[in-house]
Design an enzyme around this catalytic site. Structure first.
Site, mmCIF file in Angstrom:
data_model
loop_
_atom_site.group_PDB
_atom_site.id
_atom_site.type_symbol
_atom_site.label_atom_id
_atom_site.label_comp_id
_atom_site.label_asym_id
_atom_site.label_seq_id
_atom_site.Cartn_x
_atom_site.Cartn_y
_atom_site.Cartn_z
ATOM 1 N N HIS A 64 0.853 -1.193 0.000
ATOM 2 C CA HIS A 64 0.000 0.000 0.000
ATOM 3 C C HIS A 64 0.887 1.239 0.000
ATOM 4 C CE1 HIS A 64 -3.873 -1.962 1.773
ATOM 5 N NE2 HIS A 64 -3.302 -2.728 0.856
ATOM 6 N N GLU A 66 0.889 3.860 1.810
ATOM 7 C CA GLU A 66 1.335 4.270 3.153
ATOM 8 C C GLU A 66 2.489 3.410 3.641
ATOM 9 O OE1 GLU A 66 -1.808 3.480 2.113
ATOM 10 O OE2 GLU A 66 -3.265 4.176 3.592
ATOM 11 N N CYS A 94 -6.214 1.875 5.880
ATOM 12 C CA CYS A 94 -6.840 0.623 6.309
ATOM 13 C C CYS A 94 -6.235 0.193 7.646
ATOM 14 C CB CYS A 94 -6.623 -0.458 5.254
ATOM 15 S SG CYS A 94 -4.906 -1.012 5.130
ATOM 16 N N CYS A 97 -2.353 -0.483 7.472
ATOM 17 C CA CYS A 97 -1.561 0.746 7.400
ATOM 18 C C CYS A 97 -1.654 1.529 8.705
ATOM 19 C CB CYS A 97 -2.028 1.588 6.228
ATOM 20 S SG CYS A 97 -1.695 0.800 4.626
#
Length: 164
Positions: A64, A66, A94, A97
């Site tokens: 992801h 992040e 999410c 993260c």
């Protein structure tokens, strides 16, 4: 609004200007058919990390925006702690993260669009403020939310059209 002093000049940085940079990162994800999420990390008014989702590109469910930006920032600072850093991300983090952000001790998270399905900064879960954890993060949501939501909605609209 953040002021940065450079000689006799002051430059003004706002959450909106940094979010625009995160949106540029999100645009890069579309070339690999990844969900267009972009993230940057700022330390002392300087961007020290930037990334977009690379789940499809790398075949890695943890890639992801992040997560990749946190790794870059930790490498840049040569520290596992991102104490004086701010993450700007185009969609609410999410749970994976958010957990990584708590562990990194990041100071603040600024996100654009809320995520009513997987958001962990207040929409579904509130990991960033959980009192049972050893660190809580300042959160600002809704920065350029229309632009941030539009890029994701457009991506999924095109994906659905291609599948029909």
């Amino acid at each position: 609004m953040v002021r940065a002093h450079l000689g006799a000049f002051y430059f003004m940085f706002s959450d909106e200007s940094f979010m625009k940079r995160a949106l540029r990162e999100a645009d890069k994800a579309s070339s690999s058919e990844d969900v267009p999420v972009g993230a940057i990390i700022v330390h002392k008014n300087k961007i020290i990390a930037r990334s977009c989702n690379q789940v499809e590109l790398l075949g890695d469910p943890t890639a992801h925006a992040e997560m990749l930006a946190v790794t870059q920032a930790a490498n840049f600072l040569k520290s596992k702690w991102l104490i004086d850093c701010v993450l700007y991300v185009t969609i609410e983090p999410c749970s994976m993260c958010a957990g990584a952000l708590v562990l990194s001790r990041i100071l603040r998270v600024v996100y654009g669009a809320s995520d009513p399905k997987t958001g962990a900064a207040g929409s579904v879960f509130d990991i960033l403020h959980n009192k049972k954890l050893n660190h809580r993060i300042k959160v600002t949501g809704g920065v350029l939310k229309e632009d941030c939501a539009a890029i994701i909605k457009d991506f999924f609209r095109k994906k659905r059209a291609a599948n029909n």
